[in-house]
Design a protein around this motif. Structure first.
Motif, PDB file in Angstrom:
ATOM      1  N   TYR A  42      35.049 134.414 107.830  1.00 50.06           N
ATOM      2  CA  TYR A  42      34.986 133.373 109.479  1.00 50.06           C
ATOM      3  C   TYR A  42      35.514 132.514 110.024  1.00 50.06           C
ATOM      4  N   GLN A  48      37.611 129.682 111.893  1.00 50.52           N
ATOM      5  CA  GLN A  48      37.410 128.111 112.634  1.00 50.52           C
ATOM      6  C   GLN A  48      38.196 127.318 113.279  1.00 50.52           C
ATOM      7  N   GLY A  65      37.926 122.319 116.469  1.00 50.75           N
ATOM      8  CA  GLY A  65      36.735 121.982 117.234  1.00 50.75           C
ATOM      9  C   GLY A  65      35.654 122.424 117.709  1.00 50.75           C
ATOM     10  N   GLN A  66      35.975 123.855 117.206  1.00 53.63           N
ATOM     11  CA  GLN A  66      34.709 125.128 117.615  1.00 53.63           C
ATOM     12  C   GLN A  66      33.569 125.455 115.707  1.00 53.63           C
ATOM     13  N   GLY A  67      33.042 126.032 116.120  1.00 55.16           N
ATOM     14  CA  GLY A  67      32.758 126.555 115.293  1.00 55.16           C
ATOM     15  C   GLY A  67      32.715 127.190 114.671  1.00 55.16           C
ATOM     16  N   PRO A  68      32.363 127.781 113.809  1.00 57.96           N
ATOM     17  CA  PRO A  68      33.275 129.334 112.898  1.00 57.96           C
ATOM     18  C   PRO A  68      32.864 130.743 113.532  1.00 57.96           C
ATOM     19  N   PHE A 113      32.685 134.758 113.582  1.00 58.86           N
ATOM     20  CA  PHE A 113      32.371 136.233 112.227  1.00 58.86           C
ATOM     21  C   PHE A 113      33.461 136.484 112.720  1.00 58.86           C
ATOM     22  N   LEU A 115      40.758 127.430 110.519  1.00 61.38           N
ATOM     23  CA  LEU A 115      40.516 127.046 109.055  1.00 61.38           C
ATOM     24  C   LEU A 115      39.592 128.930 109.275  1.00 61.38           C
ATOM     25  N   LEU A 162      37.243 130.230 107.005  1.00 59.36           N
ATOM     26  CA  LEU A 162      36.148 129.949 105.574  1.00 59.36           C
ATOM     27  C   LEU A 162      35.682 131.712 104.690  1.00 59.36           C
ATOM     28  N   PHE A 190      30.061 129.054 101.282  1.00 58.08           N
ATOM     29  CA  PHE A 190      30.877 129.080 102.027  1.00 58.08           C
ATOM     30  C   PHE A 190      31.844 128.270 101.191  1.00 58.08           C
ATOM     31  N   GLY A 249      37.758 126.783 102.173  1.00 55.81           N
ATOM     32  CA  GLY A 249      38.579 127.429 103.667  1.00 55.81           C
ATOM     33  C   GLY A 249      40.004 127.841 103.453  1.00 55.81           C
TER      34      GLY A 249
END
Lengths: 114, 118
Positions: A35, A37, A40-43, A45, A88, A90, A105, A108
């Motif tokens: 993933y 990331q 300031g955002q979500g991961p 895919f 980042l 992950l 997880f 990262g």
């Protein structure tokens, strides 16, 4: 019991370079997902590997590629780095027939592209 | 495509109090799973709780519980007796219910930063 381990933890690259990130899954796990990331955002895919094959892929360009080794560890390669690749990264592992969604997880790899 | 929306970028709560984090999602599928993940400063994502869409009963895990409203496509997380260790980013996530292997992609929201006030 070691969890998911990723290396390196931090790295700095310049635009146009290539980077390789590494992941060792949790003991007993055979599936690895990656993933991205952004700050300031979500991961988001990127892709998933099982039995050394890419099984599913997200909306990422071909500059993003991966590999899974016979010991289930995995690499994420990014070519021709762009500033927007700073994020980042992950790694998550799971067992193919395990509980749905029980991903484990790593901490990262923080990539900075200058 | 499925989307997950978290409309609260930041929340704060007094220690020992209760806080609720909101999440809405959009999907045309009837079979799916929903999750709340916690990401502390260590950056490692940790599963907090999960909910199967076919189950009407709301999931609970110790001090954590969800309010799953399938018709409204809402999935909120309630944290009771908040503790300092609960401070983290919280992400809501969606997964298709397709049991076929290779469809384990999670779709995440943008997260809510939770601060615990001593």
């Amino acid at each position: 019991d070691a969890g998911v381990t990723q290396s390196p933890t931090h790295l700095i690259k310049t635009r146009g370079q290539q980077v390789t990130l590494r992941c060792s899954p949790k003991s007993g796990h055979d599936t690895v997902s990656w993933y991205q990331q952004a700050l300031g955002q979500g991961p988001q895919f990127i892709f998933q590997y099982y039995e050394e094959e890419e099984r599913q892929r997200g909306n990422f360009p071909d500059r993003f590629s991966g590999h899974q080794f016979p010991n289930y560890s995995s690499e994420l390669n990014v070519n021709a780095l762009l500033l927007g690749d700073s994020a980042l990264y992950l790694c998550a592992s799971s067992f193919g027939t395990g509980r749905i969604g029980e991903l484990f997880f790593g901490e990262g790899s923080r990539l900075t592209v200058l | 495509a499925q989307t997950v929306t978290q409309s609260q970028p930041e929340m704060s709560v007094q220690e020992a109090e209760t806080v609720t984090l909101s999440c809405t999602y959009d999907t045309s599928e009837s079979d799916y799973y929903l999750f709340w993940y916690k990401q502390p400063p260590s950056r490692q994502m940790i599963l907090v709780i999960r909910q199967e869409a076919y189950k009407q009963q709301n999931a609970t895990e110790n001090r954590f519980s969800v309010n799953f409203q399938k018709a409204a496509k809402s999935f909120s997380l309630k944290i009771s007796d908040s503790q300092l260790g609960d401070a983290a980013m919280y992400f809501c996530a969606y997964r298709r219910g397709d049991p076929n292997f290779g469809n384990e992609k999670l779709t995440f929201g943008t997260g809510t930063r939770l601060t615990i006030i001593p």
